[in-house]
Design an enzyme around this catalytic site. Structure first.
Site, mmCIF file in Angstrom:
data_model
loop_
_atom_site.group_PDB
_atom_site.id
_atom_site.type_symbol
_atom_site.label_atom_id
_atom_site.label_comp_id
_atom_site.label_asym_id
_atom_site.label_seq_id
_atom_site.Cartn_x
_atom_site.Cartn_y
_atom_site.Cartn_z
ATOM 1 N N SER A 92 0.973 -1.337 0.001
ATOM 2 C CA SER A 92 0.024 -0.090 0.067
ATOM 3 C C SER A 92 0.999 1.310 -0.045
ATOM 4 C CB SER A 92 -0.893 -0.144 1.187
ATOM 5 O OG SER A 92 -1.931 1.089 1.325
ATOM 6 N N HIS A 201 -8.594 1.057 0.247
ATOM 7 C CA HIS A 201 -8.488 0.037 -0.884
ATOM 8 C C HIS A 201 -9.993 -0.552 -1.413
ATOM 9 C CE1 HIS A 201 -4.127 0.742 -0.849
ATOM 10 N NE2 HIS A 201 -4.283 0.138 0.197
#
Length: 415
Positions: A92, A201
């Protein structure tokens, strides 16, 4: 030579007091904290070391502090060593740290970008009534089927992170996640509620995109000097423009960490080092990389230093671009029996390669390495080596030396 992968953690690795020993012991870390503090408008040292624990866990603060600490740790680790890094990636947020380490972003642009990213994501998540859960002890395919069946009743759960075969993170509204938890547990899974501020996400982050996309358009992004693997595709980036486009997509798409790991295992990556606070990624990687060695810089700095010194020594024993070009030039069969052409194209080019081989190979410039490739190409063409073999020879040298940024001046035969 063992391929080395450097991995950087994302949000979730932060904790109050993180990085204190690195800050106290290394001036370069203190300098980076100071530079970043001037950019973001608050003291990162105060945030990490003296602020209430709840502050450093806030998305807007956690992301910037993790980027700066992880990258400054990377600088300490590589200082005084020409570390033979084969691949870079991150989970990430950590992907941006990887791009910074690969030279695709400047430090200042990376800090500005992550500041906007963290603030936009926190703002989007505020009062959204969303969150995340982690599902363990259930295969990914089974989790996906459970999500599909559960959502058929009108729920909104989405896969956010593919962390491993038996660890999948889900995003959604809190009400849906509560029902999803019971649904999964009834089918044998273990479910953990994550202490995060929103449904990262996933499409729930769409509101953060305008501000973040604008910030992406304002920073300079160049091609990485080392391959960097994308969370969105699970593969290495192919261009600077792809980086800009995919970083925006990352906010609303699942992190395909298990795909990245699988891709690098297929490429025989042998040594993995997590650079950042704690060892969240080391725990995920251990067992997932086969016989690969996995280390955490934060938890075992001395051992990591010894491993890197060993890899540096191994690298020194390997032939570089010039040596491999000399070998390839000698190994290719000659099909040109014109004496003048052979002298001008083969003999003189080979002598120039020999002159390059007398120089310090560690300090050769990219231009000198490109010259060596061009000399080899001239030799092969003069010998009338088939074009497919020419391409194979050049590509083999680039793969073995990991000189991914090099091209022949001809361009067409190098990748």
């Amino acid at each position: 030579m063992k391929d080395l992968v450097i991995v950087f953690p994302g949000q979730g690795s932060q904790f109050a007091g993180m990085g204190r020993k690195w800050f106290d012991e290394h001036e370069s870390v203190r300098d980076r904290f100071g530079q970043a503090s001037d950019i973001v408008g608050y003291s990162l040292a105060d945030l990490c070391f003296t602020a209430p624990p709840a502050e450093v866990t806030r998305t807007r603060y956690a992301q910037v502090s993790l980027l700066v600490l992880s990258y400054s740790m990377y600088e300490v680790m590589t200082a005084g060593r020409k570390v033979p890094v084969s691949y870079l990636t991150g989970h990430s947020l950590g992907e941006i740290t990887a791009l910074l380490a690969a030279g695709a972003l400047t430090f200042e642009d990376a800090v500005r970008l992550v500041k906007v990213r963290g603030e936009a994501m926190e703002g989007c998540a505020a009062d959204s009534g969303t969150g995340m859960i982690a599902t363990v002890r259930m295969p990914v395919a089974d989790v996906e089927k459970c999500v599909e069946d559960f959502n058929a009743a009108g729920h909104d759960v989405q896969v956010a992170n593919y962390n491993g075969e038996l660890q999948t993170v889900l995003s959604g509204s809190l009400d849906s996640l509560k029902g999803m938890t019971a649904y999964l547990e009834d089918r044998g899974a273990r479910v953990v509620k994550l202490n995060v501020a929103g449904a990262f996400h996933s499409t729930f982050m769409a509101g953060a995109l305008p501000e973040y996309t604008k910030a992406l358009s304002e920073v300079t992004i160049t091609e990485p000097a080392v391959p960097v693997y994308s969370n969105v595709t699970g593969e290495a980036y192919e261009s600077a423009e792809a980086i800009r486009e995919t970083l925006a997509v990352q906010l609303t798409s699942p992190v395909r960490w298990s795909d990245i790991v699988a891709s690098l295992v297929d490429r025989k990556a042998a040594v993995w080092i997590e650079v950042g606070p704690k060892q969240v990624l080391k725990r995920m990687l251990t067992g997932a990389v086969g016989s690969g060695e996995v280390y955490s810089l934060d938890e075992e700095p001395d051992r990591v230093g010894a491993v890197l010194d060993h890899l540096v020594e191994l690298k020194k024993r390997e032939p570089g671009v010039v040596g491999l070009c000399l070998g390839a030039a000698a190994a290719t069969r000659n099909r040109n029996f014109d004496a003048d052409e052979y002298h001008n194209g083969v003999v003189l080019s080979y002598r120039k390669l020999q002159e390059l081989s007398k120089l310090d190979q560690e300090s050769l410039s990219d231009q000198q390495k490109q010259t060596a490739l061009d000399l080899l190409l001239t030799i092969m063409r003069t010998k009338r080596v088939a074009e497919a073999e020419q391409r194979d020879r050049i590509e083999s040298i680039l793969r073995r030396t990991r000189e991914v940024g090099l091209r022949t001046n001809e361009g067409a035969l190098a990748t």
